[in-house]
Scaffold this motif. Structure first.
Motif, PDB file in Angstrom:
ATOM      1  N   ASP A 286      19.421  28.668  24.124  1.00 20.60           N
ATOM      2  CA  ASP A 286      20.279  27.811  23.309  1.00 20.60           C
ATOM      3  C   ASP A 286      21.741  27.830  23.736  1.00 20.60           C
ATOM      4  O   ASP A 286      22.631  27.582  22.929  1.00 20.60           O
ATOM      5  N   THR A 287      21.982  28.100  25.010  1.00 18.24           N
ATOM      6  CA  THR A 287      23.361  28.178  25.490  1.00 18.24           C
ATOM      7  C   THR A 287      23.908  26.791  25.827  1.00 18.24           C
ATOM      8  O   THR A 287      23.180  25.795  25.831  1.00 18.24           O
TER       9      THR A 287
ATOM     10  N   ARG B 101      19.817  24.530  20.168  1.00 19.39           N
ATOM     11  CA  ARG B 101      18.364  24.658  20.259  1.00 19.39           C
ATOM     12  C   ARG B 101      17.655  23.554  19.483  1.00 19.39           C
ATOM     13  O   ARG B 101      16.582  23.096  19.899  1.00 19.39           O
ATOM     14  N   VAL B 102      18.239  23.112  18.374  1.00 19.42           N
ATOM     15  CA  VAL B 102      17.653  21.994  17.641  1.00 19.42           C
ATOM     16  C   VAL B 102      17.626  20.744  18.521  1.00 19.42           C
ATOM     17  O   VAL B 102      16.604  20.035  18.604  1.00 19.42           O
ATOM     18  N   MET B 103      18.732  20.480  19.206  1.00 19.29           N
ATOM     19  CA  MET B 103      18.814  19.284  20.044  1.00 19.29           C
ATOM     20  C   MET B 103      17.924  19.405  21.276  1.00 19.29           C
ATOM     21  O   MET B 103      17.270  18.435  21.680  1.00 19.29           O
ATOM     22  N   ILE B 104      17.880  20.590  21.900  1.00 17.27           N
ATOM     23  CA  ILE B 104      17.020  20.761  23.071  1.00 17.27           C
ATOM     24  C   ILE B 104      15.563  20.507  22.699  1.00 17.27           C
ATOM     25  O   ILE B 104      14.820  19.836  23.425  1.00 17.27           O
TER      26      ILE B 104
ATOM     27  N   GLY C  91      11.112  21.441  30.125  1.00 23.25           N
ATOM     28  CA  GLY C  91      10.403  22.562  29.535  1.00 23.25           C
ATOM     29  C   GLY C  91      11.409  23.490  28.880  1.00 23.25           C
ATOM     30  O   GLY C  91      12.361  23.926  29.532  1.00 23.25           O
ATOM     31  N   HIS C  92      11.238  23.765  27.585  1.00 23.07           N
ATOM     32  CA  HIS C  92      12.174  24.623  26.852  1.00 23.07           C
ATOM     33  C   HIS C  92      11.556  25.998  26.636  1.00 23.07           C
ATOM     34  O   HIS C  92      10.627  26.155  25.840  1.00 23.07           O
TER      35      HIS C  92
ATOM     36  N   ALA D  16      23.008  12.781  23.009  1.00 23.35           N
ATOM     37  CA  ALA D  16      23.085  13.811  21.983  1.00 23.35           C
ATOM     38  C   ALA D  16      22.670  13.272  20.629  1.00 23.35           C
ATOM     39  O   ALA D  16      22.137  13.998  19.808  1.00 23.35           O
ATOM     40  N   ARG D  17      22.926  11.996  20.385  1.00 18.80           N
ATOM     41  CA  ARG D  17      22.493  11.410  19.112  1.00 18.80           C
ATOM     42  C   ARG D  17      20.980  11.276  19.069  1.00 18.80           C
ATOM     43  O   ARG D  17      20.396  11.226  18.016  1.00 18.80           O
TER      44      ARG D  17
END
Length: 389
Positions: free
Chosen positions: A101-102, A141-144, A120-121, A388-389
């Motif tokens: 989450d960086t 992390r929410v956005m990723i 891949g996360h 990002a949106r």
């Protein structure tokens, strides 16, 4: 799994924790001749990143050009995303891996999404359910996870978080365990057995969270001094390089004879210190995953954690930054063998050490349907805010 189709993987990583947690993936990929895994270093942690990789005999194959880090997070993210996108255009991997989450992970996901590349996360699904704590990690992390194609959840709880977000999280979720446990067990096996003093217990202390800077870290340091005044403990505190942290820590702790301040420790030295510690006080994330596997009690110097699995096993306890609460809780664990033993039973809520193998198996399964070698670039000129949106 998935046959022998050649797969080009590129991991975008930049901090020391990312290096530690992507190393097992790189090592596990090496024997798979049909997988070409390369590491792109963003430079976010500089030499600390390189040292962490070197502890596993690894190095980054690619690097971003030097970028200015003394700017706002949004500006830094945009600069990273643009530079990463340029590298991805040149390298054209089949999949981009990001870890955690960086800022590096968030920018890597944005860049890959802009270019239409699968993401891949690694370590997907962690949630504190408070966008401001930790900041900006919870937002990242929410956005990723919303952008990811494959989501490698370390635990069933993390998977449940992703399932609860169905509709905005649309990728394939696989529970793999955490690669940090792979790294820990591999490094621990290389080290000699820990030694401890019969007269003094070792406390490992780290503090650097952005939301704790100021009064929070001041209170943590006050608690550390009070514990050190007991006379039967030694405190080891690696000082974070951020001057806003280091200035406070050195001003309050540097002169105490029972407290040793060091620079950032190499990963192998951190593992050795954890294994030798009677108690760990931290406000960071990775050690919350690692210490349970070693059976070392951890007091988390935060009000919330995105790793509740360690709370459920009893290896972690949330104590926040109130000095009195820290001292009372730590003293009980130091003085009461039964209380210490209750938190010191080794547990593996974050995996058994085979996460990297499961991640690569899932990637091979994804590509087993033979998607095309070349990828469209539909987002080539999208702005960072659009994505990002």
């Amino acid at each position: 799994m998935g046959g022998s189709r050649a797969i080009r993987l590129l991991s975008v990583v930049g901090t020391r924790p990312e290096a530690i947690k992507i190393a097992p993936v790189a090592l596990a990929a090496a024997p798979r001749s049909h997988i070409n895994h390369r590491i792109l270093a963003t430079g976010q942690h500089g030499e600390l990143f390189d040292e962490a990789l070197a502890d596993f005999g690894l190095h980054p194959e690619l690097r971003l050009p030097p970028l200015l880090h003394d700017s706002s997070l949004d500006v830094m993210t945009a600069r990273f995303a643009d530079a990463i996108a340029a590298t991805l255009r040149s390298e054209r991997p089949d999949m981009v891996l990001v870890q955690g989450d960086t800022t590096s992970a968030y920018a890597g996901a944005i860049a890959a999404h802009r270019l239409g590349l699968p993401i891949g996360h690694v370590e997907a699904g962690l949630r504190s359910h408070d966008l401001h704590c930790p900041w900006p990690e919870e937002r990242n992390r929410v956005m990723i996870d919303r952008l990811a194609t494959l989501l490698f959840a370390p635990t069933s709880e993390a998977r449940a978080n992703l399932v609860a977000e169905a509709g905005v999280v649309t990728g394939i979720v696989t529970v793999t365990g955490n690669t940090g446990i792979d790294a820990l067990l591999a490094m621990r096996a290389r080290l000699p057995a820990p030694t401890s003093s019969a007269d003094q217990a070792l406390i490992l202390l780290t503090c650097h969270r952005r939301e704790n800077i100021g009064t929070g870290i001041e209170a943590i340091c006050d608690a550390a001094r009070r514990l050190a005044d007991r006379g039967d403990v030694m405190i080891l505190c690696p000082v974070h390089p951020n001057p806003a942290v280091g200035d406070i820590v050195r001003a309050r702790l540097a002169e105490h004879p029972a407290i040793t301040l060091t620079g950032a420790l190499r990963y192998r030295d951190v593992v050795a210190a954890m294994a030798a510690a009677r108690l760990i006080l931290i406000d960071s994330g990775g050690i919350q995953e690692e210490a349970p596997a070693l059976g070392i009690p951890v007091l988390v110097l935060r009000d919330v954690t995105e790793r509740p699995e360690g709370l459920a096993t009893g290896n972690l306890a949330l104590v926040g930054t109130d000095a009195d609460r820290i001292v009372v809780t730590a003293s009980r664990l130091l003085d009461d063998p039964a209380a210490h033993a209750a938190m010191a039973c080794p547990a593996f809520p974050f995996g058994q050490g085979d996460a990297a193998t499961k991640i690569l198996d899932a990637i091979e399964q994804y590509f087993s349907s033979d998607p095309p070698d070349d990828h469209p670039l539909p987002f080539g000129h999208a702005s960072i805010m659009d994505v990002a949106r």
